[in-house]
Design a protein around this motif. Structure first.
Motif, PDB file in Angstrom:
ATOM      1  N   GLU A 253       5.103  -6.478  -7.201  1.00 38.68           N
ATOM      2  CA  GLU A 253       4.748  -5.795  -5.959  1.00 38.68           C
ATOM      3  C   GLU A 253       5.975  -5.619  -5.075  1.00 38.68           C
ATOM      4  O   GLU A 253       6.743  -6.561  -4.841  1.00 38.68           O
ATOM      5  CB  GLU A 253       3.681  -6.587  -5.198  1.00 38.68           C
ATOM      6  CG  GLU A 253       3.198  -5.873  -3.942  1.00 38.68           C
ATOM      7  CD  GLU A 253       2.096  -6.632  -3.226  1.00 38.68           C
ATOM      8  OE1 GLU A 253       1.406  -6.026  -2.393  1.00 38.68           O
ATOM      9  OE2 GLU A 253       1.926  -7.835  -3.512  1.00 38.68           O
ATOM     10  N   ARG A 254       6.149  -4.396  -4.577  1.00 40.40           N
ATOM     11  CA  ARG A 254       7.179  -4.081  -3.604  1.00 40.40           C
ATOM     12  C   ARG A 254       6.604  -3.062  -2.625  1.00 40.40           C
ATOM     13  O   ARG A 254       5.929  -2.113  -3.035  1.00 40.40           O
ATOM     14  CB  ARG A 254       8.430  -3.507  -4.270  1.00 40.40           C
ATOM     15  CG  ARG A 254       9.321  -4.537  -4.940  1.00 40.40           C
ATOM     16  CD  ARG A 254       9.972  -5.471  -3.923  1.00 40.40           C
ATOM     17  NE  ARG A 254      10.914  -6.388  -4.533  1.00 40.40           N
ATOM     18  CZ  ARG A 254      10.597  -7.572  -5.037  1.00 40.40           C
ATOM     19  NH1 ARG A 254       9.321  -7.956  -5.047  1.00 40.40           N
ATOM     20  NH2 ARG A 254      11.520  -8.374  -5.540  1.00 40.40           N
ATOM     21  N   ASP A 255       6.903  -3.240  -1.349  1.00 40.32           N
ATOM     22  CA  ASP A 255       6.444  -2.298  -0.329  1.00 40.32           C
ATOM     23  C   ASP A 255       7.391  -1.105  -0.318  1.00 40.32           C
ATOM     24  O   ASP A 255       8.226  -0.941   0.569  1.00 40.32           O
ATOM     25  CB  ASP A 255       6.407  -2.982   1.039  1.00 40.32           C
ATOM     26  CG  ASP A 255       5.825  -2.065   2.116  1.00 40.32           C
ATOM     27  OD1 ASP A 255       5.173  -1.063   1.750  1.00 40.32           O
ATOM     28  OD2 ASP A 255       6.043  -2.348   3.306  1.00 40.32           O
ATOM     29  N   PRO A 427       3.804  -0.618  -4.850  1.00 38.47           N
ATOM     30  CA  PRO A 427       2.803  -1.213  -3.960  1.00 38.47           C
ATOM     31  C   PRO A 427       1.519  -1.609  -4.687  1.00 38.47           C
ATOM     32  O   PRO A 427       0.431  -1.123  -4.382  1.00 38.47           O
ATOM     33  CB  PRO A 427       2.560  -0.099  -2.941  1.00 38.47           C
ATOM     34  CG  PRO A 427       2.798   1.159  -3.714  1.00 38.47           C
ATOM     35  CD  PRO A 427       3.912   0.844  -4.667  1.00 38.47           C
ATOM     36  N   TYR A 428       1.658  -2.507  -5.657  1.00 40.87           N
ATOM     37  CA  TYR A 428       0.509  -2.972  -6.444  1.00 40.87           C
ATOM     38  C   TYR A 428       0.571  -4.494  -6.524  1.00 40.87           C
ATOM     39  O   TYR A 428       1.546  -5.057  -7.037  1.00 40.87           O
ATOM     40  CB  TYR A 428       0.544  -2.389  -7.866  1.00 40.87           C
ATOM     41  CG  TYR A 428       0.710  -0.897  -7.898  1.00 40.87           C
ATOM     42  CD1 TYR A 428      -0.365  -0.048  -7.698  1.00 40.87           C
ATOM     43  CD2 TYR A 428       1.971  -0.339  -8.127  1.00 40.87           C
ATOM     44  CE1 TYR A 428      -0.202   1.342  -7.719  1.00 40.87           C
ATOM     45  CE2 TYR A 428       2.146   1.033  -8.157  1.00 40.87           C
ATOM     46  CZ  TYR A 428       1.055   1.868  -7.950  1.00 40.87           C
ATOM     47  OH  TYR A 428       1.234   3.222  -7.978  1.00 40.87           O
ATOM     48  N   ALA A 429      -0.465  -5.151  -6.024  1.00 34.13           N
ATOM     49  CA  ALA A 429      -0.482  -6.611  -6.012  1.00 34.13           C
ATOM     50  C   ALA A 429      -0.855  -7.186  -7.371  1.00 34.13           C
ATOM     51  O   ALA A 429      -0.384  -8.253  -7.761  1.00 34.13           O
ATOM     52  CB  ALA A 429      -1.450  -7.116  -4.942  1.00 34.13           C
ATOM     53  N   ASP A 433      -4.888  -3.210  -9.927  1.00 33.75           N
ATOM     54  CA  ASP A 433      -4.694  -2.180  -8.909  1.00 33.75           C
ATOM     55  C   ASP A 433      -4.023  -0.935  -9.467  1.00 33.75           C
ATOM     56  O   ASP A 433      -3.952   0.092  -8.771  1.00 33.75           O
ATOM     57  CB  ASP A 433      -3.835  -2.727  -7.760  1.00 33.75           C
ATOM     58  CG  ASP A 433      -4.478  -3.923  -7.073  1.00 33.75           C
ATOM     59  OD1 ASP A 433      -5.720  -3.960  -6.996  1.00 33.75           O
ATOM     60  OD2 ASP A 433      -3.730  -4.820  -6.625  1.00 33.75           O
TER      61      ASP A 433
END
Length: 455
Positions: A253-255, A427-429, A433
């Motif tokens: 995950e990365r924003d 943006p995937y936890a 997702d």
């Protein structure tokens, strides 16, 4: 298979002698040179047949850490003196670490070749690795890891390695981890250096305005005291990799504004005779603006700015992969198109026109990429470590020219149907997702057939 001979006239008469010369010194040290006409530069590199795959998990990143550390000083030169001596002649002194080798190199004016050989040899053979320097450079390596973590595309490569090879040494990051770098001791690094950096594992490669006999003389002097053992050079790596089960899916995950994805499969090793056809396949599928992936993903649908395929070649394994960076909402469609393109090529191969363009791209990339002495030196070092033999440019071009559409079809049918590994940074936890086509690519284990754009 074509013989390793130089270019000839139409009558079969040799045009010129192969400019590559090779000498094996006592201790198993190899010296390989290529004189390049019309240049005033010289590049010299010491290639050590040791890389990140040679590390135990407890010292993951040791080869890369050591690459940094050896520049911190020797018994006769401080780090500042090493830097000043090279800067004073406008040269470059640097190094890099790969999965299966490490290279320390210098690029200088031809008149400064003796300085380059002396400095590179001193660093490689006599780097002191003091405790104080270990602590200083530990911080630098940790900063390098942090820099990688801030670059999603760079980070993705390491995430993909884990997806494809699991905990096998080929799947571990060259740079190591924060935990392994923080835990590594001076004793471990010093031992890694002394046990593995031995002459029989080394190649000294030099290219540019150089004379082979002069280079050999300089190397003998620089390696004095290190060539006393009567041993043969270590042969090129071969064998069959004992890889874990099927590739998998890795998500980090990365924003970020984009989703970054690599889909790929285990491929053939660098000794496989199909490697020439695979290179043509890679060029046509994802190597340029006319490639199928670029046309289907970017030009016709506008789904991504950057999309391309790539190859990695190791002694006992290989990788064929496709990268794309796109808006998160487009990730599923991008993977669908990629899989359809790979499915079509696996089923039908490439057209004659695509094979011709792929071969032309390889020819141009090869020749244009060897216009400087540093590139020539790199080619020498890699060839000696990987194969123990050398094809000159004309011989390599001839190998490319012999590739046929049928050979490309055969390697595509073999490689592109293999189980997939997929890595995603974005943006995937959780894996749940991700869009269904991403998860399906791993579960299906092979491409879906059908033309790109089909329902």
């Amino acid at each position: 298979m074509l013989p390793l001979v130089g270019p000839t006239t139409e009558r079969g008469e040799p045009l010129a002698a192969n400019p590559v010369r090779r000498t094996v010194l006592p201790g198993g040290l190899r010296v390989v040179t290529e004189r390049v006409a019309g240049v005033r530069s010289a590049s010299v590199g010491i290639w050590v047949g040791v890389g990140s795959r040679d590390e135990q998990p407890s010292v993951a990143g040791a080869a890369h850490f050591l690459e940094h550390l050896l520049f911190k000083g020797t018994p006769t030169h401080s780090a500042l003196e090493i830097a000043e001596s090279v800067d004073a002649v406008g040269g470059e002194l640097n190094a890099f670490t790969a999965k299966e080798h490490t290279c320390f190199y210098a690029h200088v004016l031809d008149e400064d070749l003796a300085l380059a050989v002396d400095m590179v040899s001193d660093v490689v053979l006599r780097g002191t690795c003091t405790r104080e320097d270990v602590e200083i450079e530990r911080g630098v390596v940790l900063e390098e890891i942090a820099m990688r973590d801030d670059d999603p595309e760079d980070l993705l490569q390491d995430v993909f390695g884990t997806a494809l090879f699991g905990d096998h040494p080929l799947g571990r990051p060259i740079i190591g981890s924060v935990e392994s770098v923080e835990a590594m001791t001076r004793a471990q690094l010093h031992s890694f250096h002394r046990r593995r950096y031995t002459p029989e594992r080394m190649v000294v490669a030099a290219a540019g305005n150089v004379d082979h006999d002069d280079v050999v003389r300089l190397v003998r002097a620089a390696f004095a005291g290190h060539l006393d053992r009567a041993v043969d050079p270590e042969p090129p790596r071969t064998g069959v990799a004992r890889l874990p089960g099927r590739p998998g899916l890795s998500v980090l995950e990365r924003d970020s504004e984009q989703a970054h994805v690599i889909l790929g499969m285990r491929s053939i090793d660098r000794h496989d005779p199909q490697r020439w056809a695979l290179s043509v396949l890679n060029a046509a599928v994802g190597g340029g603006m006319s490639s199928r992936l670029f046309q289907q993903v970017r030009e016709e649908r506008g789904l991504a700015y950057s999309v391309y395929s790539g190859l990695e070649s190791h002694a006992d394994a290989g990788v064929f992969s496709v990268y794309a960076g796109c808006q998160p909402e487009n990730l599923g469609e991008v993977l669908t198109v990629v899989e359809e393109v790979l499915g079509d090529v696996a089923a039908d191969g490439l057209t004659e026109a695509e094979v011709t363009r792929g071969k032309g791209q390889l020819r141009g990339t090869l020749v244009l990429g060897l216009e400087d002495s540093a590139s020539r030196m790199s080619r020498l070092g890699r060839s000696e470590l990987s194969f123990g033999a050398h094809l000159d440019v004309d011989q390599t071009l001839a190998r490319i020219d012999t590739v046929t559409a049928e050979q490309v079809r055969a390697v595509a049918a073999t490689v592109l149907r293999r189980p997939r590994g997929v890595a995603v940074v974005g943006p995937y936890a959780h894996a749940r997702d991700l869009p269904a086509p991403v998860r399906d690519a791993v579960r299906a284990g092979g491409p879906r057939s059908g033309r790109a754009g089909a329902a």
